[in-house]
Design an enzyme around this catalytic site. Structure first.
Site, PDB file in Angstrom:
ATOM      1  CE1 TYR A   1       1.588   2.123   8.252  1.00 13.33           C
ATOM      2  CE2 TYR A   1       0.678   3.593   9.755  1.00 13.33           C
ATOM      3  CZ  TYR A   1       0.623   2.986   8.761  1.00 13.33           C
ATOM      4  OH  TYR A   1      -0.243   3.121   7.582  1.00 13.33           O
TER       5      TYR A   1
ATOM      6  CG  HIS B   1      -5.694   2.103   7.086  1.00 16.50           C
ATOM      7  ND1 HIS B   1      -5.697   0.712   6.583  1.00 16.50           N
ATOM      8  CD2 HIS B   1      -6.752   2.251   7.842  1.00 16.50           C
ATOM      9  CE1 HIS B   1      -6.721   0.157   7.236  1.00 16.50           C
ATOM     10  NE2 HIS B   1      -7.761   1.036   7.687  1.00 16.50           N
TER      11      HIS B   1
ATOM     12  NE  ARG C   1      -2.147   0.533   3.917  1.00 19.74           N
ATOM     13  CZ  ARG C   1      -1.475   1.207   4.857  1.00 19.74           C
ATOM     14  NH1 ARG C   1      -1.233   2.431   4.647  1.00 19.74           N
ATOM     15  NH2 ARG C   1      -1.117   0.690   5.899  1.00 19.74           N
TER      16      ARG C   1
END
Length: 379
Positions: A291, A282, A278
């Site tokens: 992260y 998100h 990705r």
């Protein structure tokens, strides 16, 4: 007294090879997109994955370019407040377009909230595909007309629906296949395992495509699963499994086509893990820099699925500069149409608030709907 005979229903030893995936993900294209020198057989059973036709590859390229521009436009609309949220599929175009193209028009697709590119690749109007994310309705398109279930937000709950539909269609005597799109995070949910177990027992004609993009929101795969790869979960349920380079559109199409047609022919369910990434957040409310590192994202950008397919098609003399410009121009027209049609606020009728909740409204809901209509008429 002698020992009593032991009665057991356990199966005798069965060779597990048919259910094991290839040791490395199936891939047809090198990282930069050049065609690899490869044998079309992979895996412990020497499964054959014939390369897709030229026509299919060119269609995939055009739909991937269109899908990326759609995704970029939807992301912008979310920033402008025209969408409540948008879960980007940037970087996962090969998986979503491959899933749509591997199915027949009579097959069923079971998408998640991140699979709008699969929806538009299946021919669904982009505004209808964005209706859920706009907040106008639970589903903006006709599921029966498009043979596409409503987008699923709860993780993995639709996997069981796909299994049930596939089994039901087989009982009716059709050759329909169901394909469920799930993320890596969904493989840790109980619904996923229940669906696979039931599919394996029933030998249902269903394919589970796991888009493993490395993160369940912010949780890396290493912290949610200790298996060599997610594809190995299939053997526990007697399901054939494979893993594929999810950024290699040619390989995705090849593997999914075999999986879908084998399921259609009575071979039972498949679990296909597509290793992808990705490239965006998100959702439009997420900050992925918290992260994961920029260096990691850069490494995956070098494996961009559209760039890789375009490079391969150019190398084979199947794609010209004029073709790429034409695809980009088509995508711009597509995006402009989306902007124009989402520029106005939707006309919503409050009296319809209780509609489409149940096929046959129960008495208490019917009473609530009647009360709402009375109050609105009195204003």
């Amino acid at each position: 007294m002698g020992d009593k005979p032991v009665h057991t229903t356990a199966k005798s030893w069965v060779d597990p090879s048919p259910w094991l995936p290839s040791q490395v993900p199936v891939s047809f294209l090198s990282t930069n997109g050049n065609t690899r020198q490869f044998d079309s057989t992979h895996g412990p059973l020497e499964r054959a994955y014939p390369g897709p036709s030229t026509e299919l590859l060119l269609t995939a390229y055009r739909k991937m370019v269109l899908g990326r521009r759609f995704d970029e436009q939807a992301t912008t609309l979310a920033r402008q407040g025209r969408l409540a949220v948008h879960p980007s599929s940037l970087g996962q175009e090969a998986c979503q377009v491959g899933a749509a193209l591997a199915l027949r028009a009579t097959d069923w697709l079971f998408p998640t909230y991140r699979d709008c590119v699969a929806l538009v690749s299946r021919g669904i109007d982009p505004i209808e595909a964005l209706t859920l994310l706009r907040g106008d309705a639970h589903c903006g398109y006709d599921p029966v007309l498009h043979r596409t279930a409503p987008q699923c937000t709860p993780l993995a709950t639709h996997a069981a629906h796909a299994t049930g539909l596939a089994h039901g269609e087989r009982l009716k005597g059709t050759d329909t296949v169901a394909l469920a799109l799930v993320g890596d995070g969904a493989t840790s949910e109980g619904d996923f395992h229940e669906a696979l177990n039931l599919a394996g027992v029933l030998k249902a004609p269903v394919v589970f495509l796991v888009q493993n993009n490395g993160y369940a929101i912010s949780v890396p795969l290493s912290e949610q699963c200790a298996a060599p790869s997610l594809a190995y979960k299939g053997i526990g349920y007697g399901i054939r499994a494979e893993q594929v380079d999810g950024n290699d559109a040619e390989a995705v199409l090849a593997v999914l086509t075999v999986a879908v047609e084998d399921a259609r022919a009575g071979g039972g369910p498949w679990l296909v893990e597509a290793h992808t990434y990705r490239m965006g957040p998100h959702t439009s409310a997420d900050d992925p820099s918290r992260y994961r590192t920029a260096a990691e994202a850069d490494r995956w950008r070098e494996r961009d699925p559209i760039d890789r397919l375009e490079s391969a098609l150019r190398e084979r003399g199947l794609l010209t500069e004029a073709d790429t410009k034409a695809a980009a121009a088509e995508a711009e027209v597509y995006a402009a149409d989306i902007r124009e049609r989402l520029a106005t606020d939707p006309e919503l009728a409050l009296q319809n608030l209780c509609d489409h909740v149940f096929a046959t409204p129960p008495p208490h809901l019917a009473a609530q709907g009647a009360l709402l209509r009375t109050e609105l008429e009195s204003r």
